[in-house]
Write an enzyme that holds these catalytic residues in place. Sequence first.
Site, PDB file in Angstrom:
ATOM      1  N   GLU A 258       0.852  -1.189   0.000  1.00  0.00           N
ATOM      2  CA  GLU A 258       0.000   0.000   0.000  1.00  0.00           C
ATOM      3  C   GLU A 258       0.888   1.240   0.000  1.00  0.00           C
ATOM      4  O   GLU A 258       1.916   1.280   0.685  1.00  0.00           O
ATOM      5  CB  GLU A 258      -0.918  -0.007   1.226  1.00  0.00           C
ATOM      6  CG  GLU A 258      -1.933   1.126   1.277  1.00  0.00           C
ATOM      7  CD  GLU A 258      -1.400   2.390   1.949  1.00  0.00           C
ATOM      8  OE1 GLU A 258      -1.933   3.488   1.669  1.00  0.00           O
ATOM      9  OE2 GLU A 258      -0.442   2.271   2.752  1.00  0.00           O
ATOM     10  N   SER A 259       0.498   2.254  -0.792  1.00  0.00           N
ATOM     11  CA  SER A 259       1.217   3.513  -0.880  1.00  0.00           C
ATOM     12  C   SER A 259       2.660   3.256  -1.321  1.00  0.00           C
ATOM     13  O   SER A 259       2.880   2.710  -2.392  1.00  0.00           O
ATOM     14  CB  SER A 259       1.138   4.246   0.462  1.00  0.00           C
ATOM     15  OG  SER A 259       1.649   5.550   0.357  1.00  0.00           O
ATOM     16  N   ALA A 260       3.656   3.617  -0.507  1.00  0.00           N
ATOM     17  CA  ALA A 260       5.035   3.316  -0.873  1.00  0.00           C
ATOM     18  C   ALA A 260       5.224   1.821  -1.089  1.00  0.00           C
ATOM     19  O   ALA A 260       6.045   1.409  -1.924  1.00  0.00           O
ATOM     20  CB  ALA A 260       5.989   3.819   0.212  1.00  0.00           C
ATOM     21  N   GLN A 286      -2.266  -1.343  -3.631  1.00  0.00           N
ATOM     22  CA  GLN A 286      -3.237  -0.416  -3.065  1.00  0.00           C
ATOM     23  C   GLN A 286      -2.603   0.972  -3.017  1.00  0.00           C
ATOM     24  O   GLN A 286      -1.634   1.203  -2.301  1.00  0.00           O
ATOM     25  CB  GLN A 286      -3.628  -0.835  -1.641  1.00  0.00           C
ATOM     26  CG  GLN A 286      -4.449  -2.099  -1.553  1.00  0.00           C
ATOM     27  CD  GLN A 286      -4.925  -2.379  -0.139  1.00  0.00           C
ATOM     28  OE1 GLN A 286      -4.510  -3.353   0.464  1.00  0.00           O
ATOM     29  NE2 GLN A 286      -5.802  -1.534   0.381  1.00  0.00           N
ATOM     30  N   HIS A 497      -6.152   9.185   1.193  1.00  0.00           N
ATOM     31  CA  HIS A 497      -5.086   8.204   1.022  1.00  0.00           C
ATOM     32  C   HIS A 497      -5.011   7.278   2.226  1.00  0.00           C
ATOM     33  O   HIS A 497      -5.024   7.719   3.368  1.00  0.00           O
ATOM     34  CB  HIS A 497      -3.751   8.944   0.854  1.00  0.00           C
ATOM     35  CG  HIS A 497      -2.581   8.057   0.617  1.00  0.00           C
ATOM     36  ND1 HIS A 497      -2.367   7.423  -0.583  1.00  0.00           N
ATOM     37  CD2 HIS A 497      -1.557   7.700   1.416  1.00  0.00           C
ATOM     38  CE1 HIS A 497      -1.254   6.722  -0.517  1.00  0.00           C
ATOM     39  NE2 HIS A 497      -0.736   6.866   0.693  1.00  0.00           N
TER      40      HIS A 497
END
Length: 576
Positions: A258-260, A286, A497
């Site tokens: 997820e994200s990074a 994600q 986010h």
Amino acid sequence: MHIARFAFALFANKAAIVLANPIGPLTVHEFNTPAAQAGFCKGVGLPPLAHLDNATFSGVCSGQAARFLGIPYAQPPTCDRRLRLPVPLPPYEGYYDVHKFGPSCPQQRMILPTGLNTQLEKDISKIVATMYEDVTTDNEDCLTVNVFTPENATPTSKLPVLVWIFGGGFQIGGSANYDGGPVVARSVFIGKPVIFVSMNYRLLCTLFVALGFLPGKEVRAAKIGNLGLQDQRLAFKWVQRYITAFGGDPSKVTIWGESAGAISVALHMLVNNGDQAGLFRGAIMQSGGPIPVGDIDQASGQDVYDTFVKNAACDNSPDTLECLRSIPYSRFKYAMDLSPNFFAYQGLALAWLPRVDGVFLTEPPQHAVLRGHVANVPMITGMPLPHGSLFSLSSLNVSNTKGLENYMKAFMLPTATKAEIDLLLQYYPDDPKAGCPFDTGIRNILSVQFKRIAAIQGDIVFHGPRRFFLKYQSSKQNSWAFIHKRGKNSPFIGAAHATDLLNSFGDQELTDYFVYFAQNLNPNGDLEIPWPRYDVRNPTALVFQDSPFFPVITGADDYRIDPLNFVTNLSLLHPI
């Protein structure tokens, strides 16, 4: 959904330092007891045991899962190994007590935006406070993995494996923030048991300057770029070597982030011209994709390096890298705290990013996609809609179109021409109703340009790369998309986010789809709402929304086609 509830749900469990004390291995006879063969947690009053090389690892049983936490997978990146590639461990020897999470890699504290709506400021503060005070303990010796396996599993179970990569802007976070036990318990409940693995990796820094994503020509010359991604890759290799001992099948690994972490997943799909070297067979992203970054020594990256070196008082050294390896921690900590985080004024033009280093990444990610240098594995990709809102809270002083043009030129698009930026602003008009959080009309206006900046940033870094990846890959490999709209009415940030994480850990809809995907490389199974494959001719996504009657539907994935196409083409020319 109240953002404080999000913080509590996301960062509920607490980290602790692992005890790894070799005191001599148990014998194979002791490991192969009838209780152990009946399942990791079937020995009454005994801890679950796993046998790796010549060592025995003693975990803990909790929540329908055997947990083996804080297992070292690389030599500590300390002393002469600081600012160098990760080094594998020799074969394990002895006995390891691995019932607690290992420490997270040290990281920069967030400097929070101020002057916001009072409640919003309090909510963001709670997230950060919960993350740092309640969860994250850190230490230079932080490269560890965690394995959560069903309590009834045995070393011969051959279960699929989900390998989790946490997010945090490549600056913060740790594997202890995410409890894999509920994912495993849910997989057992629906009759599709899986193993959950997570790892720590170097972020902005580890103690005494073992930087994970340091840019600059000096880093390129030393061939030490993207150390955090190299750490992750070594953890994947650890899984291949050892997951059988925990009941896993090394040929059935899905990487998930997820994200990074999602950006990391995408980049692992692009390494070696798309040859995943048998390390994984599926990918879940994600809120992240092939982020539009350029060379590690381009001007923006070199500025990060030069500023860091100057703040660390190493700028007069004949060998600045060697100086960074040897400076006192107080000098390094000072330089670290001066570097911008993702709540800083520059927003998503992050200082600490993966970049093209000529070793791990040999071409810009989006160029690799255009050339077809992508691992041919099934994938899932999706995200909440208003992605830029959370990262635009410090630029509220941008008050008009001219100010926004200067802002874009200074940070997100420093090499773009005025004509290109002017055209960009035509696609993102000075109209709050068209901004982010989207579909909220004139609400959520923290400043006159806030929703406009949020829309541009979120589209360049998150939405554009996701749609771009699907456009070029969905006809070549099975792909599924989702859109997360829950929490849409949260003031100022909307379904921001990372809010989709609430729907992917434990007894949640996305969890079920992900478990089926890990099992069969297809998220569909005995679930109420079928998830259609993505097709660029008729792009359809699974949509999660705030509706008591229709919480999950299928819908068109065709939002903002023209702006997203434009920012994608612009970022191909002008990477971050």
